[in-house]
Every structure is written in C-alpha cells, then in structure tokens.
Write a protein that holds these residues in place. Structure first.
Motif, PDB file in Angstrom:
ATOM      1  N   MET A 177       0.823  -1.206   0.000  1.00  0.00           N
ATOM      2  CA  MET A 177       0.000   0.000   0.000  1.00  0.00           C
ATOM      3  C   MET A 177       0.859   1.259   0.000  1.00  0.00           C
ATOM      4  O   MET A 177       0.463   2.294  -0.532  1.00  0.00           O
ATOM      5  CB  MET A 177      -0.951   0.003   1.202  1.00  0.00           C
ATOM      6  CG  MET A 177      -2.123  -0.927   1.050  1.00  0.00           C
ATOM      7  SD  MET A 177      -3.190  -0.465  -0.337  1.00  0.00           S
ATOM      8  CE  MET A 177      -4.139  -1.972  -0.539  1.00  0.00           C
ATOM      9  N   SER A 178       2.030   1.180   0.588  1.00  0.00           N
ATOM     10  CA  SER A 178       2.940   2.327   0.550  1.00  0.00           C
ATOM     11  C   SER A 178       3.406   2.606  -0.874  1.00  0.00           C
ATOM     12  O   SER A 178       3.599   3.768  -1.254  1.00  0.00           O
ATOM     13  CB  SER A 178       4.150   2.074   1.456  1.00  0.00           C
ATOM     14  OG  SER A 178       3.763   2.072   2.807  1.00  0.00           O
ATOM     15  N   LEU A 179       3.582   1.546  -1.677  1.00  0.00           N
ATOM     16  CA  LEU A 179       3.917   1.754  -3.085  1.00  0.00           C
ATOM     17  C   LEU A 179       2.803   2.502  -3.794  1.00  0.00           C
ATOM     18  O   LEU A 179       3.034   3.408  -4.595  1.00  0.00           O
ATOM     19  CB  LEU A 179       4.166   0.401  -3.762  1.00  0.00           C
ATOM     20  CG  LEU A 179       5.363  -0.418  -3.291  1.00  0.00           C
ATOM     21  CD1 LEU A 179       5.408  -1.749  -4.039  1.00  0.00           C
ATOM     22  CD2 LEU A 179       6.658   0.350  -3.504  1.00  0.00           C
ATOM     23  N   LEU A 180       1.543   2.132  -3.502  1.00  0.00           N
ATOM     24  CA  LEU A 180       0.401   2.802  -4.114  1.00  0.00           C
ATOM     25  C   LEU A 180       0.271   4.241  -3.636  1.00  0.00           C
ATOM     26  O   LEU A 180      -0.241   5.096  -4.356  1.00  0.00           O
ATOM     27  CB  LEU A 180      -0.882   2.030  -3.780  1.00  0.00           C
ATOM     28  CG  LEU A 180      -2.189   2.537  -4.385  1.00  0.00           C
ATOM     29  CD1 LEU A 180      -2.119   2.557  -5.906  1.00  0.00           C
ATOM     30  CD2 LEU A 180      -3.362   1.703  -3.907  1.00  0.00           C
ATOM     31  N   GLY A 181       0.768   4.513  -2.435  1.00  0.00           N
ATOM     32  CA  GLY A 181       0.653   5.865  -1.886  1.00  0.00           C
ATOM     33  C   GLY A 181       1.501   6.895  -2.600  1.00  0.00           C
ATOM     34  O   GLY A 181       1.195   8.086  -2.560  1.00  0.00           O
ATOM     35  N   VAL A 182       2.575   6.460  -3.256  1.00  0.00           N
ATOM     36  CA  VAL A 182       3.463   7.415  -3.943  1.00  0.00           C
ATOM     37  C   VAL A 182       2.711   8.191  -5.020  1.00  0.00           C
ATOM     38  O   VAL A 182       2.724   9.433  -5.018  1.00  0.00           O
ATOM     39  CB  VAL A 182       4.709   6.705  -4.506  1.00  0.00           C
ATOM     40  CG1 VAL A 182       5.535   7.661  -5.349  1.00  0.00           C
ATOM     41  CG2 VAL A 182       5.555   6.139  -3.366  1.00  0.00           C
ATOM     42  N   PRO A 183       2.033   7.544  -5.975  1.00  0.00           N
ATOM     43  CA  PRO A 183       1.284   8.331  -6.958  1.00  0.00           C
ATOM     44  C   PRO A 183       0.124   9.100  -6.346  1.00  0.00           C
ATOM     45  O   PRO A 183      -0.242  10.170  -6.845  1.00  0.00           O
ATOM     46  CB  PRO A 183       0.782   7.280  -7.958  1.00  0.00           C
ATOM     47  CG  PRO A 183       0.814   5.990  -7.221  1.00  0.00           C
ATOM     48  CD  PRO A 183       1.978   6.103  -6.295  1.00  0.00           C
ATOM     49  N   MET A 184      -0.471   8.585  -5.262  1.00  0.00           N
ATOM     50  CA  MET A 184      -1.576   9.288  -4.628  1.00  0.00           C
ATOM     51  C   MET A 184      -1.125  10.628  -4.065  1.00  0.00           C
ATOM     52  O   MET A 184      -1.900  11.581  -4.002  1.00  0.00           O
ATOM     53  CB  MET A 184      -2.182   8.433  -3.517  1.00  0.00           C
ATOM     54  CG  MET A 184      -2.920   7.204  -4.031  1.00  0.00           C
ATOM     55  SD  MET A 184      -3.678   6.230  -2.725  1.00  0.00           S
ATOM     56  CE  MET A 184      -5.017   7.331  -2.240  1.00  0.00           C
ATOM     57  N   LEU A 185       0.131  10.717  -3.653  1.00  0.00           N
ATOM     58  CA  LEU A 185       0.647  11.972  -3.130  1.00  0.00           C
ATOM     59  C   LEU A 185       1.300  12.828  -4.203  1.00  0.00           C
ATOM     60  O   LEU A 185       1.069  14.035  -4.286  1.00  0.00           O
ATOM     61  CB  LEU A 185       1.659  11.702  -2.015  1.00  0.00           C
ATOM     62  CG  LEU A 185       2.247  12.962  -1.377  1.00  0.00           C
ATOM     63  CD1 LEU A 185       1.174  13.692  -0.577  1.00  0.00           C
ATOM     64  CD2 LEU A 185       3.415  12.626  -0.498  1.00  0.00           C
ATOM     65  N   LEU A 186       2.108  12.195  -5.067  1.00  0.00           N
ATOM     66  CA  LEU A 186       2.855  12.964  -6.061  1.00  0.00           C
ATOM     67  C   LEU A 186       1.951  13.491  -7.170  1.00  0.00           C
ATOM     68  O   LEU A 186       2.265  14.494  -7.803  1.00  0.00           O
ATOM     69  CB  LEU A 186       3.965  12.105  -6.665  1.00  0.00           C
ATOM     70  CG  LEU A 186       5.089  11.695  -5.718  1.00  0.00           C
ATOM     71  CD1 LEU A 186       6.187  10.968  -6.469  1.00  0.00           C
ATOM     72  CD2 LEU A 186       5.659  12.908  -4.996  1.00  0.00           C
ATOM     73  N   GLY A 187       0.801  12.837  -7.416  1.00  0.00           N
ATOM     74  CA  GLY A 187      -0.130  13.319  -8.437  1.00  0.00           C
ATOM     75  C   GLY A 187      -0.555  14.759  -8.217  1.00  0.00           C
ATOM     76  O   GLY A 187      -0.415  15.603  -9.106  1.00  0.00           O
ATOM     77  N   THR A 233       9.704   8.529   3.411  1.00  0.00           N
ATOM     78  CA  THR A 233       9.154   7.709   4.497  1.00  0.00           C
ATOM     79  C   THR A 233       8.179   6.632   4.040  1.00  0.00           C
ATOM     80  O   THR A 233       7.953   5.661   4.762  1.00  0.00           O
ATOM     81  CB  THR A 233       8.433   8.607   5.522  1.00  0.00           C
ATOM     82  OG1 THR A 233       7.478   9.437   4.837  1.00  0.00           O
ATOM     83  CG2 THR A 233       9.418   9.453   6.288  1.00  0.00           C
ATOM     84  N   MET A 234       7.574   6.766   2.854  1.00  0.00           N
ATOM     85  CA  MET A 234       6.556   5.798   2.451  1.00  0.00           C
ATOM     86  C   MET A 234       7.065   4.353   2.397  1.00  0.00           C
ATOM     87  O   MET A 234       6.428   3.450   2.950  1.00  0.00           O
ATOM     88  CB  MET A 234       5.932   6.199   1.116  1.00  0.00           C
ATOM     89  CG  MET A 234       4.707   7.072   1.276  1.00  0.00           C
ATOM     90  SD  MET A 234       3.849   7.355  -0.275  1.00  0.00           S
ATOM     91  CE  MET A 234       2.476   8.354   0.321  1.00  0.00           C
ATOM     92  N   PRO A 235       8.186   4.080   1.738  1.00  0.00           N
ATOM     93  CA  PRO A 235       8.651   2.676   1.717  1.00  0.00           C
ATOM     94  C   PRO A 235       8.975   2.146   3.113  1.00  0.00           C
ATOM     95  O   PRO A 235       8.642   1.015   3.446  1.00  0.00           O
ATOM     96  CB  PRO A 235       9.908   2.741   0.840  1.00  0.00           C
ATOM     97  CG  PRO A 235       9.770   3.995   0.040  1.00  0.00           C
ATOM     98  CD  PRO A 235       9.058   4.959   0.929  1.00  0.00           C
ATOM     99  N   LEU A 236       9.600   2.987   3.939  1.00  0.00           N
ATOM    100  CA  LEU A 236       9.947   2.573   5.295  1.00  0.00           C
ATOM    101  C   LEU A 236       8.698   2.362   6.144  1.00  0.00           C
ATOM    102  O   LEU A 236       8.613   1.396   6.915  1.00  0.00           O
ATOM    103  CB  LEU A 236      10.853   3.628   5.939  1.00  0.00           C
ATOM    104  CG  LEU A 236      11.275   3.373   7.387  1.00  0.00           C
ATOM    105  CD1 LEU A 236      12.090   2.094   7.475  1.00  0.00           C
ATOM    106  CD2 LEU A 236      12.075   4.563   7.922  1.00  0.00           C
TER     107      LEU A 236
END
Length: 519
Positions: free
Chosen positions: A155-165, A333-336
């Motif tokens: 889910m942290s991987l999915l969070g990257v585009p959710m924030l960077l978008g 911090t997302m991956p960690l």
C-alpha cells in the motif's frame, strides 16, 4: 463468550502464514499495473484544474458553468464507488479493473475531442465512472495479492502516486496548456492508460472464482445518489460562501438517503455494503482515523498551494515547484512506513507520522510574508511530507490488514467512500474558514472574501496592507488545520497494538448473544 475480535481472528487462524512475506516479482508486477492506473487517474484530476481558464475562453462560457467539468467528474466518481465491492465479488477484480481502465481511457480521448462545454461535461462523467472504480478496485487487487503480511508495504507503493499526483499536476498541467493546448491534458492519459491496461491483462492474477450475488438495487438507488448529493452540497460551500439552501438541501436529502440505506442494510442478507465489518473494533478505529485524516489532509492540500499563490504571489507552475519538498519527504518515508507497518503494526507508524504533520503545519501557523523559503517554508513542507508518507497508506493498511478473502473488496470500497467523502468535507471546511477569515478582514460578504483579497493584492496602493491581512488570515486558518491533525491522534492511538489474524469473510451479524455460532 469470547470477544468478537478474537473470535473473528480465530476464524482465519493459520491462514496468514500461507501468504509470502517478501515483495516478490509477481506482486511487484501487479503493483506496477495498479500504480500506472492510479497515476493516470490522480494526475488527471489535478491537471484539469489548471486548464479551467482555457476552457472558459475556448467554449465562451462562465466560471460557474466550467466548474461542472470537475464537479461532474466528482459526482460520477462518488456514485460508482459504492457498487465497486459488489462488482469485484460478482465479476472478479481483474475484469473490473480492466473495465475501469477502458472507461477512463475512452472518456479521456472523447474529452480531448470535446466540441462544446456540454460534451466536455458528458465525457468527464464517463471518466468519473472509470476513475471511481480504479482506486478501490486497485486496492482490492493489491490487498488480495499481498495478503495481510505484506499489505502495509504494498500500500505504501500505491501511496506514492496518490501523493505525487497532486504535486506534479500543476507543473505538468501548466506545461501542457502553455505548450500544446488544453486538449493534451486528456491525451496525456492515452499512453499511461494503455501501459496500465497491458500490464493488467498480462500480470494481474486470473479471476478464478466469483462470489457476489444479485445487486442490491434498492440499496444502490439509496446509497450512490445519497453520497453524490452530500458531496455536491458540501463542495458548494466555498462557492456559496456559507450554508445556503443550495448547500444544506442536497446534503440533508443525501444524508436521509444514506440513513435509509443503513437501516435497510441491517435487515437484509446481502446489502450493497457490508456494515457488519464495523463490528470488528480495529476496522472501525481505522476507518474513524481515516475519516479524520482525510478532513485534515485534504484541508491542508487546499491551503498550501493557495497560500503560495496569494501570499507569495507565485504562478501555478512556480507553486507546484515550491511544493516539491512535501512530495520528497513523503517519498523518503513511504517505503519505510510500509515495512514498519507490517512488522510492528500500523498504529506505531501512524501516530509519529501525525506528530510530524502537526510539527510541519506549526511552521505555517507562524510564517509571514517575509519568511524565507529555504530556511522556513521548505523545511516545514518536508516535515509535513515525512508525516504524510508515514500516515496516509498505513491508515488504509490498518483497515485492510484485518480483512482477507471476499471481505477485502468490501473493506476497500468502504475505505474509499470514507476517504472521498470526508476529503471533500475537509476541502470545503478549510475553504470556507479561509474565505470567512478574508471576508472578516476586508469587511465583505463571505462569498466575496477571496475575490476582494486578490483584487487588493493586485492594487499597488493597497498591496502592503492587503498582504499583511491575507498572511494573518492564512496563519489563523492553519491553526484550524493543526487542530484537526491533533484530533486525528485520538483514534490513532487505539491502533497502537498489532492486529490479530485477518478475517477472511464479512463479519457475521450478532444474533441472540452469539456471532453466527461463534460463542
């Protein structure tokens, strides 16, 4: 009788061990397909806002009318989310995700060919139908493929585009509109969408078994329009300048329809949304935390770019560039946070993350027009980003980590309804707090606060005074935002313990002192 939580956890005892614990190749390929679709949908939402002024000129229309380009998308998205859980069970997640990508792609191409404002709004509805399915279906795909032991990291991987978008949107949108014209903000989706569709067809696990029954038609007619009416009313608060009949009437009607759905869902065997999931205490705490976080985070997301536009007097492109430290912090911090959430439990990650967000927002409660970007604002943004990266997806993981099997689709649908609904509320609340503050300082009606402030800032004779008044309003509004983040800590602290085993089926209803035979 044993506790509901422990009894339901035991229902899946030993199953968690059957799931792999490492992010292997097959899972990363599934994640790549979902992330590509998420990037397309989230980036599209933000770049369209940059093009609204160009659409006004192109179609010779008004701002109120062109706002429906975004409003129609949001309402279509809200209307289709509730049926996603049923559709995933009935038709399979791979088929559903491929359908969502196709709808979004077709809507994007047609929107790029729009010949008037009416056709544009119609094609945005088609996009919204696809976009509403993409996120919950994508979360379901990932959660099922990962299993409880890996859900935090994936889910942290999915969070990257959710924030960077949202951060990349103003930059990409400004560049596309300036260099190629507004139609390219929709054509941009074509290569990304085709890549996502190819990855989906190639790598997503084949749908082997479907479990959904007949669609709860009455529930759909109550819940989907009800959610859409509430979001429509709430989104109109900034435009109306307060709680006007155009706001409270659709909200009241929507809440009445949702209440009717809730009452009916308690009495039928297969409701559209399985509300008995809330009988799992940890799932309920995670959803409450998610709701409060959505209000706080989406509220901050409105305030930060507006502050740079008004107080710093930057363009949309410059604003997007200066907000990049927020995204960089989240990427750190997302991956960690995903790995830690799987190892020690999401609560031990979410609480420190919320404290970091609060610390970063505190910087903006003290900032003024002369505050240095490199020494004050950028570090504050970076700290907020660190906190968001440690909070956003672990909260969702906290909800999905206690689910498995058919319950995942229902849980992810519920999570997305909560996130979208309360996110819209957060944006509206912070917008009206800001507008009311500006109106009070410039002694004008609330609906005119931001317009009058912008006009005063453009007047050289009034600029210095107006800038001080606007800056003070923003610092006060950020205090409200800080209070919302602190409030979010209350339910988050109850997530501190690591969850028990996942629940593989929808939580049974309570009957005569037992849980469908569990005692």
């Amino acid at each position: 009788m044993a506790s509901i939580d422990s009894g339901l956890g035991a229902a899946q005892a030993g199953d968690t061990a059957s799931h792999p614990t490492k992010l292997d190749g097959p899972l990363l390929k599934v994640a790549a397909a979902v992330i590509a679709g998420s990037i397309m949908a989230i980036l599209d939402t933000t770049v369209v806002t940059i093009a609204l002024q160009s659409l006004i000129v192109e179609f010779h229309t008004s701002f109120d009318t062109v706002q429906w380009v975004t409003t129609a998308y949001m309402l279509a998205l809200a209307a289709v989310i509730p049926v996603t859980g049923w559709a995933a069970d009935r038709f399979g997640t791979k088929r559903l995700y491929a359908l969502a990508l196709t709808l979004f792609l077709v809507g994007s191409v047609l929107a790029g060919f729009a010949w008037n404002i009416g056709s544009m709004i119609a094609f945005r509805v088609l996009q919204g139908l696809g976009g509403g399915i993409l996120t919950p279906a994508g979360m379901t795909v990932l959660a099922k493929a990962a299993g409880p032991a890996r859900v935090g990291r994936v889910m942290s991987l999915l969070g990257v585009p959710m924030l960077l978008g949202p951060l990349a949107g103003p930059i990409v949108g400004g560049w596309l509109v300036d260099s190629g014209g507004w139609r390219w903000i929709f054509y941009l989706n074509v290569p990304i969408g085709l890549l996502a569709l190819a990855l989906t067809l190639r790598y997503l696990p084949k749908d082997t078994e479907t479990t959904g029954g007949a669609l709860d038609t009455v529930g759909t007619l109550l819940l989907s329009p009800g959610v859409a009416l509430v979001l429509y009313g709430v989104s109109g608060i900034p435009r109306s300048g307060g709680i006007t009949p155009g706001v409270w009437l659709p909200v009241a009607l929507g809440l009445l329809m949702i209440a009717g759905f809730v009452v009916r869902a308690q009495r039928i065997e297969h409701p559209l949304l399985d509300l008995s999931l809330f009988r799992n205490r940890r799932f309920s705490l995670a959803v409450v935390t998610m709701a409060l976080f959505a209000v706080a985070f989406f509220g901050v997301s409105i305030l930060l770019p507006t502050e740079f536009l008004m107080v710093r007097q930057l363009s949309a492109l410059e604003t997007g560039m200066q907000l990049l430290p927020l995204g960089i912090g989240a990427v750190v911090t997302m991956p960690l946070s995903g790995r830690l959430a799987d190892r020690v439990g999401p609560g031990k990650v979410v609480v420190p993350g919320l404290l970091l967000i609060a610390a970063g927002i505190t910087v903006f409660t003290q900032a003024g027009p002369d505050s240095g970007y490199a020494t004050v604002l950028a570090p504050g943004l970076f700290v907020i980003g660190l906190g968001v990266g440690a909070t956003m997806m672990p909260i969702i993981s906290a909800a999905l980590q206690v689910l498995d099997g058919p319950a995942v689709a229902r849980g992810s649908t519920m999570a997305n309804i909560i996130q979208q609904g309360f996110g819209a509320i957060g944006s509206a609340v912070m917008s009206i707090v800001l507008a009311a503050g500006l109106a009070g300082r410039f002694d004008v009606p609330v609906s005119q606060g931001q317009l009058v402030a912008t006009t005063a800032l453009a007047d050289p004779a009034r600029h210095a005074t107006a800038l001080g008044m606007v800056s003070d309003t923003f610092t006060t509004t950020f205090v409200w935002s800080l209070a919302l983040v602190i409030l979010c800590l209350v339910p988050a602290c109850f997530l501190w313990r690591k969850p028990a085993e996942a629940v593989s089926a929808p939580v049974p209803r309570l009957k005569a002192g037992t849980v469908d035979g569990l005692s």
